[in-house]
Motif scaffolding. Structure first.
Motif, PDB file in Angstrom:
ATOM      1  N   LEU A 166       0.830  -1.212   0.000  1.00  0.00           N
ATOM      2  CA  LEU A 166       0.000   0.000   0.000  1.00  0.00           C
ATOM      3  C   LEU A 166       0.863   1.261   0.000  1.00  0.00           C
ATOM      4  O   LEU A 166       0.557   2.239  -0.693  1.00  0.00           O
ATOM      5  CB  LEU A 166      -0.924  -0.014   1.223  1.00  0.00           C
ATOM      6  CG  LEU A 166      -2.049  -1.055   1.212  1.00  0.00           C
ATOM      7  CD1 LEU A 166      -2.815  -1.031   2.529  1.00  0.00           C
ATOM      8  CD2 LEU A 166      -2.999  -0.797   0.043  1.00  0.00           C
ATOM      9  N   VAL A 167       1.956   1.220   0.795  1.00  0.00           N
ATOM     10  CA  VAL A 167       2.850   2.383   0.826  1.00  0.00           C
ATOM     11  C   VAL A 167       3.461   2.626  -0.552  1.00  0.00           C
ATOM     12  O   VAL A 167       3.526   3.776  -1.042  1.00  0.00           O
ATOM     13  CB  VAL A 167       3.942   2.182   1.890  1.00  0.00           C
ATOM     14  CG1 VAL A 167       5.019   3.244   1.764  1.00  0.00           C
ATOM     15  CG2 VAL A 167       3.343   2.219   3.286  1.00  0.00           C
ATOM     16  N   VAL A 168       3.921   1.551  -1.186  1.00  0.00           N
ATOM     17  CA  VAL A 168       4.493   1.692  -2.528  1.00  0.00           C
ATOM     18  C   VAL A 168       3.449   2.206  -3.513  1.00  0.00           C
ATOM     19  O   VAL A 168       3.746   3.057  -4.367  1.00  0.00           O
ATOM     20  CB  VAL A 168       5.070   0.331  -2.988  1.00  0.00           C
ATOM     21  CG1 VAL A 168       5.478   0.390  -4.456  1.00  0.00           C
ATOM     22  CG2 VAL A 168       6.268  -0.055  -2.138  1.00  0.00           C
ATOM     23  N   PHE A 169       2.219   1.704  -3.372  1.00  0.00           N
ATOM     24  CA  PHE A 169       1.151   2.153  -4.272  1.00  0.00           C
ATOM     25  C   PHE A 169       0.877   3.649  -4.100  1.00  0.00           C
ATOM     26  O   PHE A 169       0.777   4.398  -5.084  1.00  0.00           O
ATOM     27  CB  PHE A 169      -0.105   1.334  -3.989  1.00  0.00           C
ATOM     28  CG  PHE A 169      -1.297   1.751  -4.794  1.00  0.00           C
ATOM     29  CD1 PHE A 169      -1.371   1.458  -6.153  1.00  0.00           C
ATOM     30  CD2 PHE A 169      -2.338   2.437  -4.205  1.00  0.00           C
ATOM     31  CE1 PHE A 169      -2.470   1.846  -6.900  1.00  0.00           C
ATOM     32  CE2 PHE A 169      -3.439   2.819  -4.944  1.00  0.00           C
ATOM     33  CZ  PHE A 169      -3.511   2.532  -6.295  1.00  0.00           C
ATOM     34  N   PHE A 170       0.751   4.088  -2.836  1.00  0.00           N
ATOM     35  CA  PHE A 170       0.485   5.506  -2.599  1.00  0.00           C
ATOM     36  C   PHE A 170       1.673   6.379  -3.035  1.00  0.00           C
ATOM     37  O   PHE A 170       1.473   7.480  -3.568  1.00  0.00           O
ATOM     38  CB  PHE A 170       0.165   5.748  -1.125  1.00  0.00           C
ATOM     39  CG  PHE A 170      -1.219   5.332  -0.739  1.00  0.00           C
ATOM     40  CD1 PHE A 170      -2.324   5.916  -1.329  1.00  0.00           C
ATOM     41  CD2 PHE A 170      -1.424   4.340   0.193  1.00  0.00           C
ATOM     42  CE1 PHE A 170      -3.607   5.523  -0.982  1.00  0.00           C
ATOM     43  CE2 PHE A 170      -2.697   3.938   0.549  1.00  0.00           C
ATOM     44  CZ  PHE A 170      -3.799   4.526  -0.036  1.00  0.00           C
ATOM     45  N   LEU A 171       2.880   5.900  -2.791  1.00  0.00           N
ATOM     46  CA  LEU A 171       4.050   6.664  -3.250  1.00  0.00           C
ATOM     47  C   LEU A 171       4.060   6.783  -4.773  1.00  0.00           C
ATOM     48  O   LEU A 171       4.409   7.837  -5.319  1.00  0.00           O
ATOM     49  CB  LEU A 171       5.331   5.989  -2.772  1.00  0.00           C
ATOM     50  CG  LEU A 171       5.641   6.101  -1.266  1.00  0.00           C
ATOM     51  CD1 LEU A 171       6.895   5.317  -0.934  1.00  0.00           C
ATOM     52  CD2 LEU A 171       5.803   7.559  -0.862  1.00  0.00           C
ATOM     53  N   ALA A 172       3.667   5.688  -5.433  1.00  0.00           N
ATOM     54  CA  ALA A 172       3.609   5.741  -6.899  1.00  0.00           C
ATOM     55  C   ALA A 172       2.572   6.751  -7.371  1.00  0.00           C
ATOM     56  O   ALA A 172       2.784   7.483  -8.344  1.00  0.00           O
ATOM     57  CB  ALA A 172       3.291   4.352  -7.455  1.00  0.00           C
ATOM     58  N   GLU A 177       3.667   9.143 -10.383  1.00  0.00           N
ATOM     59  CA  GLU A 177       2.761   9.520 -11.471  1.00  0.00           C
ATOM     60  C   GLU A 177       2.793  11.016 -11.775  1.00  0.00           C
ATOM     61  O   GLU A 177       2.862  11.408 -12.949  1.00  0.00           O
ATOM     62  CB  GLU A 177       1.338   9.066 -11.129  1.00  0.00           C
ATOM     63  CG  GLU A 177       1.131   7.567 -11.188  1.00  0.00           C
ATOM     64  CD  GLU A 177       1.400   7.014 -12.571  1.00  0.00           C
ATOM     65  OE1 GLU A 177       1.126   7.731 -13.552  1.00  0.00           O
ATOM     66  OE2 GLU A 177       1.895   5.882 -12.678  1.00  0.00           O
ATOM     67  N   PRO A 178       2.750  11.900 -10.752  1.00  0.00           N
ATOM     68  CA  PRO A 178       2.887  13.334 -11.081  1.00  0.00           C
ATOM     69  C   PRO A 178       4.216  13.661 -11.755  1.00  0.00           C
ATOM     70  O   PRO A 178       4.270  14.495 -12.660  1.00  0.00           O
ATOM     71  CB  PRO A 178       2.782  14.025  -9.711  1.00  0.00           C
ATOM     72  CG  PRO A 178       2.006  13.081  -8.875  1.00  0.00           C
ATOM     73  CD  PRO A 178       2.395  11.729  -9.331  1.00  0.00           C
TER      74      PRO A 178
END
Length: 274
Positions: A166-172, A177-178
């Motif tokens: 989840l942390v990696v997903f939110f960081l991505a 992405e931005p």
């Protein structure tokens, strides 16, 4: 010789690998607490061996008891036979009776001792069986505790892995992405700037050609076009002359409209990318 040396090296490597695996397994069991379960397993095996030894001793004691009972019974039968013909005894019968009475007394004591031995061995078998049952229960309990511990560790490990994902997903989403969109926008802006510069250079070249032709010609544009058409009716049309043939006010309006449309398209694309 080379084959023999290769076989020796393979054997040494295999031995070292087995030792390393055994050491690794021992360290892993010590780390997870399975070493206690292994000790209880060994205790169960040892208790099974003890119970087998106790059963063997019990069988031997029972056999000795049966032998003592049989010998005493034989002595008692012989005494009863002598007593039945007591009136016809001679000296040998008297001596035999005395010996049989003494032997019966000894057999009685041996039978009593054998009986006690049988009872003790039976009690020992029962005690060892209880110890075996207790050891099995302890092993089962410790295995359940170890299994619950491993299950809890596995659950916490799964939750930790899920949290990391989840942390990696939110960081991505928040960072990567931005950044990618920003890079794409910058790349697109650079390409648009390059395209605009090329377009500007092309328009400047066309304007330069138009100005040069206008400076070389003193006649009106329409007359020049008509003369060229009359001189070479099948000649291809010159795009520069077509532009020159458009009135000045209309040319300015078309240029302004094209520029505004291109600017609106560029702004929309950049906004969509960001």
């Amino acid at each position: 010789t080379a084959k023999k040396n290769g076989s020796e090296r393979l054997a040494i490597w295999k031995s070292n690998a087995e030792q390393n695996l055994a050491s690794l397994g021992s360290k892993l069991n010590q780390l997870t607490g399975y070493e206690l379960v292994e000790a209880l397993k060994r205790q169960v095996v040892e208790q099974e061996a003890k119970i087998e030894h106790a059963k063997l001793a019990s069988r031997v004691a029972k056999l000795a008891y049966e032998t003592a009972v049989s010998e005493r019974s034989m002595g008692q039968r012989e005494v009863n036979d002598l007593l039945q013909r007591k009136s016809s005894w001679n000296d040998a019968d008297v001596i035999r009776f005395t010996n049989l009475v003494r032997l019966d007394h000894n057999n009685e004591q041996a039978e009593a001792r054998a009986k006690v031995e049988v009872e003790q061995t039976d009690s020992a078998v029962e005690q060892e069986f209880q110890n075996l049952t207790r050891a099995i229960l302890n092993r089962y309990h410790e295995e359940q505790v170890w299994s619950d511990k491993i299950r809890s560790a596995s659950t916490y490990g799964s939750l930790l892995a899920l949290g990391l994902n989840l942390v990696v997903f939110f960081l991505a989403i928040v960072i990567v992405e931005p950044y990618k969109r920003k890079r794409m926008a910058e790349t697109f802006e650079k390409r648009v700037e390059i395209l605009s510069a090329d377009t500007r250079e092309m328009l400047e070249a066309v304007a330069t050609r138009v100005e040069s032709r206008l400076s070389l010609q003193d006649v009106p544009t329409d007359s020049v076009s008509n003369d060229r058409a009359e001189k070479d009716p099948v000649a291809e049309k010159d795009p520069v002359m077509d532009i020159i043939g458009i009135p000045v006010g209309r040319r300015e309006g078309l240029a302004a409209g094209a520029g505004a449309g291109a600017a609106l398209l560029l702004v929309g694309i950049i906004s969509w990318i960001r």
